[in-house]
Design an enzyme around this catalytic site. Structure first.
Site, short mmCIF file in Angstrom:
data_model
loop_
_atom_site.label_atom_id
_atom_site.label_comp_id
_atom_site.label_asym_id
_atom_site.label_seq_id
_atom_site.Cartn_x
_atom_site.Cartn_y
_atom_site.Cartn_z
N HIS A 1 0.82 -1.20 0.00
CA HIS A 1 0.00 0.00 0.00
C HIS A 1 0.87 1.26 0.00
CE1 HIS A 1 -3.17 -2.79 0.87
NE2 HIS A 1 -4.08 -1.85 1.02
N HIS B 1 0.33 -4.26 9.15
CA HIS B 1 1.77 -4.40 8.95
C HIS B 1 2.49 -4.04 10.24
CE1 HIS B 1 2.52 -5.19 4.64
NE2 HIS B 1 1.40 -4.52 4.42
N ASP C 1 7.73 -2.60 8.27
CA ASP C 1 7.24 -2.71 6.89
C ASP C 1 6.99 -1.33 6.29
OD1 ASP C 1 7.21 -5.37 7.64
OD2 ASP C 1 5.05 -5.42 7.98
#
Length: 305
Positions: free
Chosen positions: A181, A222, A226
């Protein structure tokens, strides 16, 4: 009033048709790059699906972001996805604004070739990273006790190739470092930062990127690492790759030459990057701008007159 609407609608339609003609010419020259970029998106999806088969749930790792940010809860996980969807749709629509807006700076086909190049490079690094070490997923459906945390062996190849769409894409596990994302969000923000025209939207883009980062961590989709790795990796990849790719022609100062099949690919490529054309034409344009071919200024009047 009706006459005004008809006149403006006619102008808009002519502008749309003219842009279609231009973009079709560019698409004929660059369709291979777009197709390769889209194919790599599918391969990235296959890789993310594949790592889910070897994912092993376990206790959630100690994470500084989890200590700082309160947990949103499973029922509010849609918030981060809503923000990401708004970012994606906003950028997608912006890339098509040349079809309707009179003042334009980009070509839709060329900007997507560039964006896909950034995405593919980042996703390649991402796949290498999350296959190197598999971490226990912090998301709710990836934790111990969840039926979705482990995938049974596929019954056939088709099950793998179809990615169990869309459920398999939404409820993936194991593809953690680094956040996909954030790859899309940062690539979109950096692209608008360079080619966009609204200063407020540029600033808003970075604010939304920071907000998206915090929401991802708060949603426990996450780990903090990350997101942090995504921030410096994506920015570095875009920075260096942007210098290697040919610069896009600027529509605010130049008109895109008509792509002709009679010309060679090399000649068309030079025209698109502003390196082609008749030297006499370039000299004439330079004189019109008040400069001669050697960089000096031409006299607009006669001395002593």
């Amino acid at each position: 009033m009706t006459l005004y609407i008809r006149r403006e609608a006619s102008k808009l339609w002519k502008r749309f048709c003219s842009e279609i003609t231009t973009e079709i010419g560019l698409l004929a020259e660059n369709w291979k790059y777009l197709l390769a970029g889209l194919l790599c998106q599918y391969i990235h999806g296959l890789a993310a699906r594949g790592v889910h088969y070897i994912h092993r749930p376990g206790p959630t790792l100690q994470d500084s972001g989890f200590f700082v940010l309160p947990e949103l809860g499973q029922d509010k996980g849609y918030i981060s996805e809503t923000v990401f969807t708004c970012v994606f749709l906003s950028f997608f629509l912006w890339t098509f604004h040349p079809f309707i807006v009179k003042s334009k700076k980009i070509y839709t086909v060329l900007i997507w070739c560039r964006v896909l190049a950034f995405l593919v490079a980042c996703q390649f690094l991402r796949v290498i990273t999350f296959y190197s070490t598999q971490l226990p997923g912090p998301n709710y459906h990836c934790r111990e006790g969840s039926e979705l945390a482990r995938l049974p062996r596929p019954h056939n190849v088709l099950e793998v190739l179809l990615l169990n769409f869309p459920r398999g894409v939404i409820y993936g596990c194991g593809d953690l470092i680094f956040s996909s994302h954030m790859i899309f969000t940062l690539v979109f923000v950096r692209t608008y930062q360079k080619y966009g025209s609204k200063r407020f939207i540029k600033l808003l883009g970075w604010v939304v990127a920071i907000l998206q980062s915090l929401l991802i961590i708060a949603s426990r989709k996450h780990y903090t690492v990350d997101v942090v790795v995504a921030w410096y990796t994506v920015n570095l990849v875009v920075f260096f790759l942007d210098k290697k790719l040919p610069e896009l022609p600027d529509r605010t100062t130049t008109l895109l030459p008509v792509i002709s099949k009679d010309r060679s690919k090399e000649e068309n490529h030079k025209l698109l990057n502003g390196n082609g054309g008749d030297p006499a034409d370039r000299r004439l344009r330079a004189q019109v701008n008040g400069k001669d071919s050697n960089g000096g200024h031409t006299d607009n009047g006669t001395n002593g007159a």
